[in-house]
Scaffold this motif. Structure first.
Motif, PDB file in Angstrom:
ATOM      1  N   VAL A 173     -56.936  21.621 -27.355  1.00  0.00           N
ATOM      2  CA  VAL A 173     -58.315  22.176 -27.297  1.00  0.00           C
ATOM      3  C   VAL A 173     -58.738  21.750 -25.759  1.00  0.00           C
ATOM      4  O   VAL A 173     -59.502  22.435 -25.422  1.00  0.00           O
ATOM      5  N   ARG A 174     -58.555  20.658 -25.436  1.00  0.00           N
ATOM      6  CA  ARG A 174     -58.876  20.230 -24.011  1.00  0.00           C
ATOM      7  C   ARG A 174     -58.245  20.927 -22.909  1.00  0.00           C
ATOM      8  O   ARG A 174     -58.738  21.571 -22.032  1.00  0.00           O
ATOM      9  N   TRP A 175     -56.935  20.912 -22.990  1.00  0.00           N
ATOM     10  CA  TRP A 175     -56.126  21.384 -21.956  1.00  0.00           C
ATOM     11  C   TRP A 175     -56.116  22.931 -22.158  1.00  0.00           C
ATOM     12  O   TRP A 175     -55.963  23.666 -20.816  1.00  0.00           O
ATOM     13  N   LEU A 176     -56.037  23.442 -23.053  1.00  0.00           N
ATOM     14  CA  LEU A 176     -56.141  24.969 -23.169  1.00  0.00           C
ATOM     15  C   LEU A 176     -57.254  25.325 -22.502  1.00  0.00           C
ATOM     16  O   LEU A 176     -57.439  26.474 -21.781  1.00  0.00           O
TER      17      LEU A 176
ATOM     18  N   ALA B  47     -59.742  28.838 -18.168  1.00  0.00           N
ATOM     19  CA  ALA B  47     -60.925  28.932 -17.219  1.00  0.00           C
ATOM     20  C   ALA B  47     -59.980  28.560 -16.033  1.00  0.00           C
ATOM     21  O   ALA B  47     -60.855  27.809 -15.211  1.00  0.00           O
ATOM     22  N   PHE B  48     -59.440  29.150 -15.496  1.00  0.00           N
ATOM     23  CA  PHE B  48     -58.661  28.920 -14.371  1.00  0.00           C
ATOM     24  C   PHE B  48     -59.541  29.445 -12.922  1.00  0.00           C
ATOM     25  O   PHE B  48     -60.269  30.404 -13.131  1.00  0.00           O
TER      26      PHE B  48
ATOM     27  N   GLN C  43     -50.419  37.020 -15.390  1.00  0.00           N
ATOM     28  CA  GLN C  43     -49.435  35.880 -15.415  1.00  0.00           C
ATOM     29  C   GLN C  43     -49.810  34.551 -16.143  1.00  0.00           C
ATOM     30  O   GLN C  43     -48.872  33.867 -16.652  1.00  0.00           O
ATOM     31  N   GLU C  44     -50.950  34.397 -15.835  1.00  0.00           N
ATOM     32  CA  GLU C  44     -51.749  33.043 -16.455  1.00  0.00           C
ATOM     33  C   GLU C  44     -51.337  33.026 -17.996  1.00  0.00           C
ATOM     34  O   GLU C  44     -51.019  32.108 -18.491  1.00  0.00           O
TER      35      GLU C  44
ATOM     36  N   LYS D 277     -53.436  21.511 -12.611  1.00  0.00           N
ATOM     37  CA  LYS D 277     -54.630  21.068 -12.058  1.00  0.00           C
ATOM     38  C   LYS D 277     -54.680  21.734 -10.842  1.00  0.00           C
ATOM     39  O   LYS D 277     -53.759  22.278 -10.157  1.00  0.00           O
ATOM     40  N   GLY D 278     -56.059  21.673 -10.201  1.00  0.00           N
ATOM     41  CA  GLY D 278     -56.206  22.023  -8.884  1.00  0.00           C
ATOM     42  C   GLY D 278     -56.071  23.491  -8.682  1.00  0.00           C
ATOM     43  O   GLY D 278     -56.146  24.156  -9.614  1.00  0.00           O
TER      44      GLY D 278
END
Length: 537
Positions: free
Chosen positions: A299-302, A307-308, A414-415, A448-449
């Motif tokens: 839930v957190r990392w997805l 939302a890149f 791609q993402e 990240k980033g």
């Protein structure tokens, strides 16, 4: 019978936040109200570097009623006997709790939820922050009552220093036998600084009073069966009924983020992905003995990955009214001040190609790589946009409106493909062994980033999945999970990736391939002689 023991407070602030002023204010308020008080202090090392603590005792009986007697005060707090701990920073609150001064039977804790990151937290390549959930749990477990509020935000809004907000919180708690007018009178003696200080005091006072009223209302009117509905407010009913209670808080935030980032269809895609993970975890852990930790991590990392950041997102964030208000607060702009804000952008070929269809994007990227091969710098367009102007703001809002173009761009495709590879690996790992699925889910921390950092994180993640989660032979799934955990830790500890390569090889996987880098020839500036060639032996 009147209380004959002093009321004890420990005031904690960071250097430069006015902890000494807060202590002096409280002493002056006590004297104005006719009570005896005493304060001692342990100042920090220097401005903004060390913590400052001030210990205060107030005798709760007016001096006029003591008939000439004088109370005896202590110079330092006694473990477990502290009446109140008031702190401007959450980790500092936890540190004082760790010193054993507070008690869950005796101590009121008033703390800010804001954090000032320590040097060690900032030095971590990964997310080195202490998890706030654990710090807040520590506050709950070691206080008879507590008030947690964002004092930093209140202070910025009031245009003052946090000591004024802390004074308002103390007054609003009702701990001390002083009238509000006594506090305000003392602050009013501060000359030109009195106005902002009074605003901070008022907002801190009102915030704590509201919390006290809410607590009373909840205790009086809510039954235990109604609490889950209060917690899940904002989460769609269908999702609240499907997902376990332990993930509702993060799921509410993640779902709202998808709606804000793109649209309802994207939020549905987010939820559908999570349902697959939940089904796999329920299959291997039907009783939820592990608290559905795999689903919670996904839930957190997805949500963060889906939302890149792209130029549409950046334009949206920089053109929001809330951002303008925040800038005004940071520079302490007054209504009659002329405020001009310039934002600097330097979009390159990758940012432009991200919004183009795959065919066009590929050709554009190839063209830029050929430029670099010929010794030229990658193409970029430096921009300076005055977001205070009508033209500048309109430019950003037009760019922010291109959400419809984002989903048709090459990067979006791609993402999503890379996300699905990670998602499939998590599900397959969970079906094989709970710990394996959990470790692969935690690999979401690698993403990240932006720019090169983001690309490197995705490459590291896919390498770990392809060569540790799938290919490399292991005697047990638990051993495979431990190898993935070691690789993830190594990747977050070393930006250059040497530690990750060592961890991969140590567990039977190949190191990451060396990426080809073009050789760039730089002309010698006019008037400077060329460097001499090295001599042999």
């Amino acid at each position: 019978m009147k209380q004959t023991q002093p009321i004890s407070l420990l005031l904690c602030a960071l250097g430069g936040e006015g902890g000494g002023v807060l202590s002096e204010w409280l002493i002056d308020v006590a004297r104005r109200a006719g009570f005896a008080a005493q304060a001692t202090s342990i100042p920090g090392v220097a401005q903004r570097t060390g913590a400052t603590t001030y210990y205060l005792e107030v005798f709760p009986v007016p001096v006029a009623e003591l008939k000439g007697m004088r109370p005896v005060f202590g110079l330092n707090p006694l473990p477990g006997r502290l009446d109140a701990l008031v702190s401007s920073e959450l980790l500092e609150t936890a540190r004082q709790i760790g010193n054993g001064l507070v008690s869950n039977q005796h101590t009121l804790v008033i703390t800010s939820s804001a954090r000032a990151l320590t040097t060690m937290e900032k030095m971590e390549i990964g997310d080195g922050r202490r998890q706030e959930a654990g710090l807040l749990q520590l506050v709950r477990e070691n206080s008879r009552a507590h008030h947690v509020l964002d004092m930093a935000a209140i202070t910025r809004e009031a245009g003052t220093v946090v000591s004024a907000t802390m004074l308002g919180c103390i007054a609003g708690s009702g701990l001390l036998p002083f009238a509000r007018a006594d506090f305000e009178a003392v602050i009013g003696e501060g000359g030109s600084h009195a106005g902002p200080s009074l605003r901070g005091f008022t907002q801190g006072f009102d915030a704590v009073v509201r919390q006290r009223a809410q607590i009373r209302q909840i205790e009086d009117s809510l039954s235990n069966s109604e609490l889950p509905a209060l917690i899940t407010r904002g989460l769609p009913a269908d999702l609240a009924s499907i997902f376990p209670q332990s993930v509702h808080d993060l799921l509410t935030l993640g779902h709202a983020r998808m709606l804000e980032y793109q649209d309802a269809a994207y939020a549905t895609r987010y939820a559908e992905r999570l349902k697959r993970v939940l089904a796999a975890e329920r299959h291997i852990d039907p009783a939820g003995a592990n608290g559905f930790a795999i689903t919670r991590e996904m839930v957190r990392w997805l949500a963060l990955w889906m939302a890149f950041d792209d130029i549409v997102r950046v334009a949206d964030l920089k053109s929001r009214a809330s951002r303008w208000e925040r800038v005004k607060g940071e520079v302490k702009s007054k209504p009659d001040d002329l405020l001009m804000v310039y934002d600097h952008f330097k979009p390159g070929v990758p940012e432009v190609a991200a919004l183009l269809p795959t065919g066009l994007a590929t050709r554009l990227l190839i063209w830029d790589r050929r430029r670099v091969t010929r010794g030229k710098e990658p193409w970029a367009m430096p921009l300076k946009i005055g977001t205070h102007s009508v033209f500048g703001m309109l430019s950003l809002r037009v760019l922010a409106s291109l959400k419809w173009l984002r989903v048709r761009g090459s990067r979006f495709s791609q993402e999503q493909d890379t996300i699905d590879q990670w998602l499939d690996a998590v599900i397959a790992g969970t079906q094989a062994h709970w710990q394996l699925g959990h470790e692969i889910a935690l690999c979401g921390r690698l993403i990240k980033g932006y720019g090169a950092t983001n690309e490197r994180g995705k490459e590291n993640l896919l390498h770990v999945i392809n060569h540790l989660a799938k290919a490399a032979p292991f005697s047990t799934d638990a051993a495979r999970a431990e190898a993935i955990a070691a690789a993830r830790t190594a990747a977050l500890s070393d930006e250059a990736g040497k530690a990750l390569d060592q961890a991969l090889v140590q567990h039977g996987a190949p190191a990451r391939p060396v990426k080809a880098q073009p050789i760039r020839w730089v002309k010698t500036p006019p008037g400077r002689p060329p460097a001499p060639l090295p001599k042999n032996g």
